[in-house]
Design an enzyme around this catalytic site. Structure first.
Site, PDB file in Angstrom:
ATOM      1  N   ASN A   1       0.975  -1.101  -0.011  1.00  0.00           N
ATOM      2  CA  ASN A   1       0.191  -0.124  -0.005  1.00  0.00           C
ATOM      3  C   ASN A   1       1.012   1.117  -0.130  1.00  0.00           C
ATOM      4  O   ASN A   1       1.504   1.517   1.097  1.00  0.00           O
ATOM      5  CB  ASN A   1      -0.999  -0.108   1.136  1.00  0.00           C
TER       6      ASN A   1
ATOM      7  N   ARG B   1      -2.417  -2.142  -3.605  1.00  0.00           N
ATOM      8  CA  ARG B   1      -3.630  -1.390  -3.358  1.00  0.00           C
ATOM      9  C   ARG B   1      -3.574  -0.014  -4.105  1.00  0.00           C
ATOM     10  O   ARG B   1      -2.695   0.535  -4.021  1.00  0.00           O
ATOM     11  CB  ARG B   1      -3.702  -1.029  -1.984  1.00  0.00           C
TER      12      ARG B   1
ATOM     13  N   HIS C   1     -12.736   2.500  -0.192  1.00  0.00           N
ATOM     14  CA  HIS C   1     -13.095   1.587   0.941  1.00  0.00           C
ATOM     15  C   HIS C   1     -13.559   0.255   0.494  1.00  0.00           C
ATOM     16  O   HIS C   1     -14.226  -0.719   1.143  1.00  0.00           O
ATOM     17  CB  HIS C   1     -13.768   1.892   2.065  1.00  0.00           C
TER      18      HIS C   1
ATOM     19  N   ARG D   1     -11.946  15.389   7.387  1.00  0.00           N
ATOM     20  CA  ARG D   1     -12.674  15.692   6.544  1.00  0.00           C
ATOM     21  C   ARG D   1     -14.281  16.145   6.943  1.00  0.00           C
ATOM     22  O   ARG D   1     -14.893  15.543   7.620  1.00  0.00           O
ATOM     23  CB  ARG D   1     -12.977  14.581   5.488  1.00  0.00           C
TER      24      ARG D   1
ATOM     25  N   GLU E   1      -8.165  -5.396   4.730  1.00  0.00           N
ATOM     26  CA  GLU E   1      -7.811  -5.331   3.442  1.00  0.00           C
ATOM     27  C   GLU E   1      -6.573  -6.044   2.908  1.00  0.00           C
ATOM     28  O   GLU E   1      -6.918  -6.463   1.649  1.00  0.00           O
ATOM     29  CB  GLU E   1      -8.007  -3.849   3.482  1.00  0.00           C
TER      30      GLU E   1
END
Ligand code: AMP
Length: 397
Positions: free
Chosen positions: A7, A91, A180, A241, A384
């Site tokens: 990743n 990823r 996601h 955010r 993940e």
């Protein structure tokens, strides 16, 4: 087969070496501050001590080289040679409309990922750098790209088209994509397995709530709506955010604070959310502690965050005309019983009834609803990396 899961960010690179048959992590870690002063490799073999190596990493290639050296190191390594890495799974954040599933990386695929760069200018170029760095060190090892957006490519048009001039979609592919996806897919599937129900028959709402947060409506194993949009800024209130806001706020604040669009965007991405509301922290451990001490802004931030989740769950139950399961995952979803309890308290109208004692427990996988709850509520730790390893194995086998 051992699969190296990568990743890669602009200045960091997380990795796990996974034995994909036993589904066990052999070693994991990360390179931090790549291209910046003070770079270091944190490496941890399974069952062993964390090892920190501070060494300049001017490039991602150097970082990948250090990771590979650590994996084959005589003392702390977990494999004898790089031949024991059967494949690399990367990823990739944005696959646009080009990738509805994971894919073996070829030169054409790299070009297609590059074409998605302007949809994710912070992430995709970094992901590509990771691919190139691995290619340099392991030119003959097959590589697979697993996209955060791919799972959501099943969304119907009415869920992904914005109320904007249609030509923006036609010309620039401005639409909702969602992120996601690897987590939403893994977790929704686990729910069906845990409950011993056919995945295809279940309506599940996945609440992936970590520092980045999104909700997904999964109907019959397919994503039919999700809260993030063209970028990960849309939807829930997150650590830093804003999530959904009236777009007119951008111009209003730009004028009042004499800011450029880029500066306002920076505020919306990095200085908003629970951090912006509380004025102190984006971390839910700190937020909970501050609330306990009577910090009203921390309490407000927490409740604004919770309220937005309640609204999205209601919207997705409506979108699917019902819901069988609601599942919490990621840092906050897996660890914060208060958030889960408060969300579920407002979902009794759906037939949600949670077992408060069970909800207080910390287990990777648990059912927290009462036996007679119409809607099952679960906690499932996301994984993940494992999902990326599985997808990679399936494609290179
Ligand atoms: P993530 O982005 O999934 O890593 O989630 C990060 C968020 O999860 C932060 O707000 C953390 O405070 C929260 N979190 C992670 N681990 C724990 C824990 N053990 N207990 C409480 N909160 C946690």
């Amino acid at each position: 087969m051992n699969i190296l899961v990568i990743n890669c960010g602009s200045s960091s690179l997380k990795f796990q070496l996974i034995d994909s048959v036993a589904e066990e992590v052999l070693a994991k870690g990360l390179c931090e501050r790549i291209g910046i002063e003070g770079s270091r490799l944190v490496y941890q073999p399974e069952g062993g001590e964390k090892e920190i190596t501070e060494e300049p990493m001017p490039t991602h290639s150097k970082a990948v080289g250090m990771v590979l050296d650590a994996l084959i190191n005589e003392k702390t390594g977990v494999i004898g040679s790089l031949d024991e890495v059967g494949a690399v799974g990367h990823r990739i954040v944005h696959g646009g409309e080009k990738f509805a599933s994971s894919t073996v990386i070829t030169d054409e695929v790299i070009k297609a990922i590059e074409e998605c760069n302007d949809l994710a200018p912070l992430h995709n170029p970094a992901n590509l750098i990771g691919i190139e760095a691995c290619k340099e060190h392991m030119p003959n090892t097959p590589m697979v790209g697993v996209f955060d957006t791919a799972f959501h490519q099943t969304m119907p048009e009415e869920a992904y088209i914005y109320g904007l001039p249609y030509e923006y979609y036609e010309k620039y592919k401005v639409r909702r994509y969602g992120f996601h996806g690897t987590s939403h897919s893994y977790v929704s599937k686990r729910v069906a397995e845990i409950l011993n129900q056919p995945y295809e028959s279940q309506k599940t709402i996945v609440c992936h709530i970590g520092n980045g947060a999104s909700i997904c409506a999964v109907n019959g194993g397919k994503s039919v709506d999700t809260s993030m949009g063209l970028t990960p800024l849309e939807g829930l209130i997150m650590g830093t955010r804003s999530g959904d806001i009236d777009p007119a706020i951008m111009e209003f604040i730009a004028n009042k604070e004499n800011m450029s669009v880029a500066e306002v965007m920076n505020v919306l991405n990095k200085k908003s959310g629970v951090y912006g509301i509380s004025g102190t922290t984006s971390d839910f451990r700190d937020l909970m502690e501050a609330k306990e001490k009577g910090d009203k802004r921390a309490e407000l931030a927490l409740h604004v965050f919770i309220y937005r989740i309640i609204k999205y769950v209601g919207a997705y139950a409506a979108a699917m005309n019902g819901v069988d399961n609601i599942v919490f995952t990621a840092g906050i979803g897996e660890n914060n019983a208060y958030v889960r309890e408060k969300v579920c308290e407002s979902l009794t109208y759906l037939g949600v009834s949670i077992d408060k004692d069970q909800n207080e427990k910390r287990e990777d996988e648990m059912i927290i609803s009462k036996d007679d709850s119409k809607v099952k509520v679960l906690v499932v730790a996301t994984n993940e990396e494992l999902k990326i390893a599985r997808e990679t194995l399936a494609l290179v086998k």
